[in-house]
Design a protein around this motif. Structure first.
Motif, PDB file in Angstrom:
ATOM      1  N   ASP A  11       0.826  -1.218   0.000  1.00 49.88           N
ATOM      2  CA  ASP A  11       0.000   0.000   0.000  1.00 49.88           C
ATOM      3  C   ASP A  11       0.852   1.256   0.000  1.00 49.88           C
ATOM      4  O   ASP A  11       0.377   2.332  -0.377  1.00 49.88           O
ATOM      5  CB  ASP A  11      -0.915   0.021   1.217  1.00 49.88           C
ATOM      6  CG  ASP A  11      -1.940  -1.099   1.174  1.00 49.88           C
ATOM      7  OD1 ASP A  11      -2.393  -1.433   0.060  1.00 49.88           O
ATOM      8  OD2 ASP A  11      -2.256  -1.650   2.233  1.00 49.88           O
ATOM      9  N   LEU A  12       2.113   1.136   0.448  1.00 51.30           N
ATOM     10  CA  LEU A  12       2.983   2.297   0.577  1.00 51.30           C
ATOM     11  C   LEU A  12       4.417   1.875   0.259  1.00 51.30           C
ATOM     12  O   LEU A  12       4.845   0.792   0.633  1.00 51.30           O
ATOM     13  CB  LEU A  12       2.892   2.839   2.017  1.00 51.30           C
ATOM     14  CG  LEU A  12       3.858   3.945   2.412  1.00 51.30           C
ATOM     15  CD1 LEU A  12       3.570   5.218   1.643  1.00 51.30           C
ATOM     16  CD2 LEU A  12       3.778   4.185   3.926  1.00 51.30           C
ATOM     17  N   VAL A  13       5.160   2.750  -0.435  1.00 53.95           N
ATOM     18  CA  VAL A  13       6.545   2.447  -0.807  1.00 53.95           C
ATOM     19  C   VAL A  13       7.453   3.543  -0.284  1.00 53.95           C
ATOM     20  O   VAL A  13       7.185   4.740  -0.485  1.00 53.95           O
ATOM     21  CB  VAL A  13       6.699   2.335  -2.342  1.00 53.95           C
ATOM     22  CG1 VAL A  13       8.176   2.181  -2.717  1.00 53.95           C
ATOM     23  CG2 VAL A  13       5.900   1.156  -2.877  1.00 53.95           C
ATOM     24  N   ILE A  14       8.520   3.139   0.415  1.00 54.01           N
ATOM     25  CA  ILE A  14       9.581   4.059   0.826  1.00 54.01           C
ATOM     26  C   ILE A  14      10.858   3.574   0.154  1.00 54.01           C
ATOM     27  O   ILE A  14      11.307   2.445   0.395  1.00 54.01           O
ATOM     28  CB  ILE A  14       9.761   4.088   2.350  1.00 54.01           C
ATOM     29  CG1 ILE A  14       8.443   4.481   3.026  1.00 54.01           C
ATOM     30  CG2 ILE A  14      10.869   5.061   2.747  1.00 54.01           C
ATOM     31  CD1 ILE A  14       8.501   4.448   4.548  1.00 54.01           C
ATOM     32  N   ALA A  15      11.446   4.407  -0.707  1.00 55.71           N
ATOM     33  CA  ALA A  15      12.600   3.978  -1.492  1.00 55.71           C
ATOM     34  C   ALA A  15      13.690   5.033  -1.441  1.00 55.71           C
ATOM     35  O   ALA A  15      13.414   6.239  -1.339  1.00 55.71           O
ATOM     36  CB  ALA A  15      12.184   3.733  -2.938  1.00 55.71           C
ATOM     37  N   SER A  35       0.272   1.533 -10.785  1.00 52.78           N
ATOM     38  CA  SER A  35      -0.504   1.747  -9.562  1.00 52.78           C
ATOM     39  C   SER A  35      -0.437   3.221  -9.152  1.00 52.78           C
ATOM     40  O   SER A  35       0.274   3.593  -8.209  1.00 52.78           O
ATOM     41  CB  SER A  35       0.031   0.860  -8.429  1.00 52.78           C
ATOM     42  OG  SER A  35      -0.757   1.013  -7.263  1.00 52.78           O
ATOM     43  N   PRO A  36      -1.165   4.086  -9.856  1.00 50.27           N
ATOM     44  CA  PRO A  36      -1.079   5.530  -9.583  1.00 50.27           C
ATOM     45  C   PRO A  36      -1.482   5.928  -8.166  1.00 50.27           C
ATOM     46  O   PRO A  36      -1.058   6.979  -7.685  1.00 50.27           O
ATOM     47  CB  PRO A  36      -2.048   6.129 -10.616  1.00 50.27           C
ATOM     48  CG  PRO A  36      -2.213   5.081 -11.666  1.00 50.27           C
ATOM     49  CD  PRO A  36      -2.073   3.778 -10.969  1.00 50.27           C
ATOM     50  N   ALA A  37      -2.293   5.094  -7.496  1.00 52.76           N
ATOM     51  CA  ALA A  37      -2.775   5.469  -6.165  1.00 52.76           C
ATOM     52  C   ALA A  37      -1.795   5.125  -5.044  1.00 52.76           C
ATOM     53  O   ALA A  37      -1.997   5.531  -3.907  1.00 52.76           O
ATOM     54  CB  ALA A  37      -4.110   4.785  -5.889  1.00 52.76           C
ATOM     55  N   THR A  38      -0.734   4.382  -5.352  1.00 47.92           N
ATOM     56  CA  THR A  38       0.216   3.981  -4.315  1.00 47.92           C
ATOM     57  C   THR A  38       1.167   5.130  -4.001  1.00 47.92           C
ATOM     58  O   THR A  38       1.915   5.578  -4.884  1.00 47.92           O
ATOM     59  CB  THR A  38       1.033   2.752  -4.767  1.00 47.92           C
ATOM     60  OG1 THR A  38       0.145   1.675  -5.059  1.00 47.92           O
ATOM     61  CG2 THR A  38       2.003   2.321  -3.675  1.00 47.92           C
ATOM     62  N   PRO A  39       1.199   5.625  -2.762  1.00 49.03           N
ATOM     63  CA  PRO A  39       2.139   6.701  -2.413  1.00 49.03           C
ATOM     64  C   PRO A  39       3.581   6.187  -2.391  1.00 49.03           C
ATOM     65  O   PRO A  39       3.853   5.101  -1.867  1.00 49.03           O
ATOM     66  CB  PRO A  39       1.685   7.129  -1.016  1.00 49.03           C
ATOM     67  CG  PRO A  39       0.324   6.553  -0.835  1.00 49.03           C
ATOM     68  CD  PRO A  39       0.284   5.315  -1.657  1.00 49.03           C
ATOM     69  N   VAL A  40       4.484   6.976  -2.948  1.00 46.85           N
ATOM     70  CA  VAL A  40       5.909   6.650  -2.945  1.00 46.85           C
ATOM     71  C   VAL A  40       6.644   7.770  -2.225  1.00 46.85           C
ATOM     72  O   VAL A  40       6.550   8.939  -2.617  1.00 46.85           O
ATOM     73  CB  VAL A  40       6.462   6.489  -4.373  1.00 46.85           C
ATOM     74  CG1 VAL A  40       7.964   6.190  -4.330  1.00 46.85           C
ATOM     75  CG2 VAL A  40       5.722   5.388  -5.117  1.00 46.85           C
ATOM     76  N   ILE A  41       7.372   7.410  -1.165  1.00 46.58           N
ATOM     77  CA  ILE A  41       8.181   8.375  -0.413  1.00 46.58           C
ATOM     78  C   ILE A  41       9.644   8.125  -0.770  1.00 46.58           C
ATOM     79  O   ILE A  41      10.148   7.009  -0.606  1.00 46.58           O
ATOM     80  CB  ILE A  41       7.960   8.223   1.097  1.00 46.58           C
ATOM     81  CG1 ILE A  41       6.487   8.478   1.444  1.00 46.58           C
ATOM     82  CG2 ILE A  41       8.867   9.187   1.875  1.00 46.58           C
ATOM     83  CD1 ILE A  41       6.135   8.196   2.897  1.00 46.58           C
ATOM     84  N   ILE A  42      10.316   9.145  -1.270  1.00 48.28           N
ATOM     85  CA  ILE A  42      11.724   9.030  -1.666  1.00 48.28           C
ATOM     86  C   ILE A  42      12.598   9.544  -0.521  1.00 48.28           C
ATOM     87  O   ILE A  42      12.339  10.610   0.052  1.00 48.28           O
ATOM     88  CB  ILE A  42      12.007   9.835  -2.945  1.00 48.28           C
ATOM     89  CG1 ILE A  42      11.192   9.274  -4.121  1.00 48.28           C
ATOM     90  CG2 ILE A  42      13.493   9.815  -3.284  1.00 48.28           C
ATOM     91  CD1 ILE A  42      11.593   7.880  -4.536  1.00 48.28           C
TER      92      ILE A  42
END
Length: 218
Positions: A11-15, A35-42
């Motif tokens: 559901d959430l990505v931290i990369a 998956s445009p709705a998945t939040p990605v935190i860089i």
């Protein structure tokens, strides 16, 4: 990271920004595609402002700079991302419900329009049947309202009056047929309006040129 995302569907990505084989920006682009709705935190300790701007431009939810001194900062960022997920899910559910409601209303509207079309066709058919039936009758027939105005006449009546049926509509019968400023004393229609009953009379009319039997029914 890309293989894990496709396999786990988190559901959430931290990369991190800098990673071997595929950097964080490329990973973000590919995640956004499927998956445009998945939040990605860089996260990055060496990212430039240009990279931060590019990450946000391509759809990253947020950007964290390492080293992280305040431990509440990533937690706050994650909470915001989770809230974003919930809001997106609520918006999606609302859109689904809205589409469902619109579809139901559109179907109901189509059914109502179909009923109206059918009703209009029935009315048109009834009008045509009335005209065909009464136009075939040699007697002079008219529909007259409470103000003595002609609502409809058959062909025999129109021919007798020397006009088309449409030209007779709206004219007061005593003016048009008897050339009088008010209903004549023998007018059975006036009696009908008084007692609501059928009446019949026979009279001589100079304008109409002879004796006529007049019958009216409410």
């Amino acid at each position: 990271a890309w293989n894990l995302f496709q396999h786990k569907q988190p559901d959430l990505v931290i990369a991190d920004l800098q990673m071997p084989q595929m950097d964080g920006l490329t990973l973000t682009r590919q995640i956004r595609e499927i998956s445009p709705a998945t939040p990605v935190i860089i996260m990055s300790g060496a990212g430039t402002m240009e990279e931060v701007i590019e990450a946000l431009r391509i759809g990253a939810h947020d950007f964290l700079t390492k080293p992280i001194v305040d431990k509440e900062l990533p937690l706050h960022t994650i909470r915001k991302a989770v809230e974003h997920i919930h809001m997106s899910q609520m918006a999606e559910a609302y859109q689904r419900q809205l589409r469902h409601d619109v579809k139901l209303k559109a179907r109901a509207l189509q059914e109502e329009l179909a009923r109206r079309v059918e009703t209009e066709q029935d009315l048109r058919l009834a009008k045509e049947e009335w005209e065909l039936t009464f136009n075939a009758i040699p007697d002079l027939i008219a529909l007259i309202d409470r103000d003595h105005r002609l609502l409809r006449v058959n062909k025999s009546m129109a021919d007798f009056l020397g006009c088309s049926p449409a030209e007779a509509v709206g004219r007061r019968c005593y003016e048009f047929m008897h050339r009088l400023p008010h209903p004549p004393g023998f007018c059975p229609h006036s009696q009908l309006l008084t007692d609501g009953k059928a009446h019949q009379t026979e009279t001589f009319d100079e304008v109409m040129g002879g004796f006529y039997e007049i019958s009216v029914v409410p």
